[in-house]
Each structure stands twice: as C-alpha cells, then as structure tokens.
Design a protein around this motif. Structure first.
Motif, PDB file in Angstrom:
ATOM      1  N   ARG A 156      -0.317   3.820  -9.128  1.00 40.88           N
ATOM      2  CA  ARG A 156      -0.120   4.113  -7.702  1.00 40.88           C
ATOM      3  C   ARG A 156      -1.133   3.325  -6.892  1.00 40.88           C
ATOM      4  O   ARG A 156      -2.319   3.296  -7.217  1.00 40.88           O
ATOM      5  CB  ARG A 156      -0.292   5.600  -7.420  1.00 40.88           C
ATOM      6  CG  ARG A 156       0.848   6.413  -7.954  1.00 40.88           C
ATOM      7  CD  ARG A 156       0.769   7.803  -7.415  1.00 40.88           C
ATOM      8  NE  ARG A 156       1.836   8.611  -7.972  1.00 40.88           N
ATOM      9  CZ  ARG A 156       2.045   9.854  -7.634  1.00 40.88           C
ATOM     10  NH1 ARG A 156       1.270  10.432  -6.741  1.00 40.88           N
ATOM     11  NH2 ARG A 156       3.028  10.527  -8.172  1.00 40.88           N
TER      12      ARG A 156
ATOM     13  N   ALA B  42      -3.197   2.537  -3.394  1.00 39.46           N
ATOM     14  CA  ALA B  42      -3.796   3.278  -2.292  1.00 39.46           C
ATOM     15  C   ALA B  42      -2.986   3.054  -1.020  1.00 39.46           C
ATOM     16  O   ALA B  42      -2.467   1.962  -0.780  1.00 39.46           O
ATOM     17  CB  ALA B  42      -5.247   2.832  -2.088  1.00 39.46           C
TER      18      ALA B  42
ATOM     19  N   PRO C 115       0.841  -1.201   0.000  1.00 42.09           N
ATOM     20  CA  PRO C 115       0.000   0.000   0.000  1.00 42.09           C
ATOM     21  C   PRO C 115       0.874   1.249   0.000  1.00 42.09           C
ATOM     22  O   PRO C 115       1.892   1.299   0.686  1.00 42.09           O
ATOM     23  CB  PRO C 115      -0.824  -0.129   1.278  1.00 42.09           C
ATOM     24  CG  PRO C 115      -0.185  -1.193   2.092  1.00 42.09           C
ATOM     25  CD  PRO C 115       0.644  -2.035   1.180  1.00 42.09           C
TER      26      PRO C 115
ATOM     27  N   ALA D  89      -5.032   3.369  -6.739  1.00 43.49           N
ATOM     28  CA  ALA D  89      -5.505   4.721  -6.461  1.00 43.49           C
ATOM     29  C   ALA D  89      -5.463   5.609  -7.696  1.00 43.49           C
ATOM     30  O   ALA D  89      -6.310   6.481  -7.859  1.00 43.49           O
ATOM     31  CB  ALA D  89      -4.664   5.348  -5.355  1.00 43.49           C
ATOM     32  N   ALA D  90      -4.473   5.414  -8.567  1.00 42.76           N
ATOM     33  CA  ALA D  90      -4.323   6.272  -9.744  1.00 42.76           C
ATOM     34  C   ALA D  90      -3.466   5.567 -10.783  1.00 42.76           C
ATOM     35  O   ALA D  90      -2.608   4.748 -10.444  1.00 42.76           O
ATOM     36  CB  ALA D  90      -3.679   7.599  -9.351  1.00 42.76           C
TER      37      ALA D  90
ATOM     38  N   ARG E  75      -5.241   2.136   4.952  1.00 44.18           N
ATOM     39  CA  ARG E  75      -6.248   2.937   5.663  1.00 44.18           C
ATOM     40  C   ARG E  75      -5.875   3.028   7.132  1.00 44.18           C
ATOM     41  O   ARG E  75      -5.575   2.032   7.773  1.00 44.18           O
ATOM     42  CB  ARG E  75      -7.626   2.314   5.510  1.00 44.18           C
ATOM     43  CG  ARG E  75      -8.119   2.366   4.083  1.00 44.18           C
ATOM     44  CD  ARG E  75      -9.486   1.818   3.978  1.00 44.18           C
ATOM     45  NE  ARG E  75      -9.495   0.467   4.541  1.00 44.18           N
ATOM     46  CZ  ARG E  75     -10.544  -0.310   4.585  1.00 44.18           C
ATOM     47  NH1 ARG E  75     -11.688   0.101   4.117  1.00 44.18           N
ATOM     48  NH2 ARG E  75     -10.474  -1.517   5.087  1.00 44.18           N
TER      49      ARG E  75
END
Length: 189
Positions: A169, A171, A117, A141-142, A174
């Motif tokens: 990318r 994420a 991550p 994420a991207a 969390r």
C-alpha cells in the motif's frame, strides 16, 4: 485459496474502498480479471509487450472501461496511461515481478508510490524475495502478505520459500503539502 483467488481478493478489497479506481493488470496475457472483478464502475488497463498487446486487442478488443497498452512492464511510460489516478489505482502483477531483476522491481515500486499515492501493488512472490524489493521507500505505507492455505505455509522453514500474494500500500498524498510533481493526486487510503 489459490494465488489467483488471493490476488482477486486483494484487488476486490481495494475496489471496495475505491470503487471508481483503475486496475492496472501487468502482463495478464489473455486473462479474464476484468470480467471476474468488474464492479460496473472501475477502469481496467492491461499492460502487455507490443507483440502480445496486438494479439490481446484482436481477441479481446478494448471497450469503454477496458484498454490495452503496448508497453513492457519495466517501461514506466505505461503509468501515463492511467487517466484518473486520483480515483485510486491498484496494480496487479501476478506471476510477473519475480521474472524481473530486483532493481527493476524496486524502480517499479518507487514509480508507483510516487505516481499513485493511496494506491496499491499486488503481486506474488516468496517471502525472501518480496521483502527485499518492497521496503525502503517513504511512499510505501504498508506491506501485507496473504498466504494460500496448506501445510507448507504453516511450517516456518518452508514459509519463506513458498509464494504468497503481497499487497504493497502506498502512502496517501499529504494534505497541505502543495501540489507536488504530480498535482498531489491520489485517494486517501
């Protein structure tokens, strides 16, 4: 800029944000990426099939921050060789992923997103191919394309056929979501 320059630029940008990261070079052969990109703090892991890993170790012996792992790219046990993923991980795979079947690439993206991550995957491929293997995972994420200069990349019809360098990318872990399967390791992006 060439594909190598664009790959190096993407890895360098990641290292600017995470200077103590591990760079994983998939199938780099006798490549010189470590010496081009070394910031004095990174760790480098080269993943090569066993027969070529032995040759690499003979000619470019492992060092304190540079190691070779004898595994095929599709054998995800190499992910276990990343010693400190919480410091950041950028996986560079120029010229490698387009030679794998699409399901194997999707499995690699999934494995990296789950294990690293806040990390990134950098590879080169034509747009039509890359968009089919990078999306659809919640850990992505991207996705960004870096294109070499040249007329072909400015013409819409050719643009989808010509290779670009892609940065996927992952994420960040969390916060407060618990340790999870891999201890919630990973840098904030």
């Amino acid at each position: 800029m060439t594909g190598t320059d664009l790959t190096d630029a993407a890895v360098r940008a990641y290292l600017t944000r995470h200077p103590d990261a591990t760079v994983v070079a998939l199938g780099e052969g006798l490549g010189t990426g470590f010496w081009r990109l070394d910031n004095g703090r990174l760790s480098w892991l080269t993943v090569q099939p066993p027969e070529t890993a032995a040759v690499r170790r003979m000619l470019l012996p492992d060092g304190a921050r540079r190691r070779t792992v004898a595994r095929a790219v599709a054998d995800h046990r190499w992910l276990d060789a990343v010693r400190e993923p919480r410091r950041g991980v950028v996986v560079a795979a120029p010229g490698v992923l387009v030679r794998l079947p699409a399901p194997a690439v999707r499995a690699l993206v999934t494995a990296c997103a789950e294990r690293f991550p806040g990390g990134a995957l950098v590879f080169d491929a034509p747009s039509w191919w890359a968009t089919g293997v990078t999306g659809g995972h919640p850990g992505v994420a991207a996705v960004r394309a870096r294109r070499p200069a040249g007329l072909g990349h400015r013409l819409p019809g050719l643009r989808a056929l010509l290779p670009a360098v892609w940065e996927v990318r992952f994420a960040a872990a969390r916060r407060g979501a618990g340790a999870g399967r891999h201890g919630g390791r990973g840098p904030a992006a």
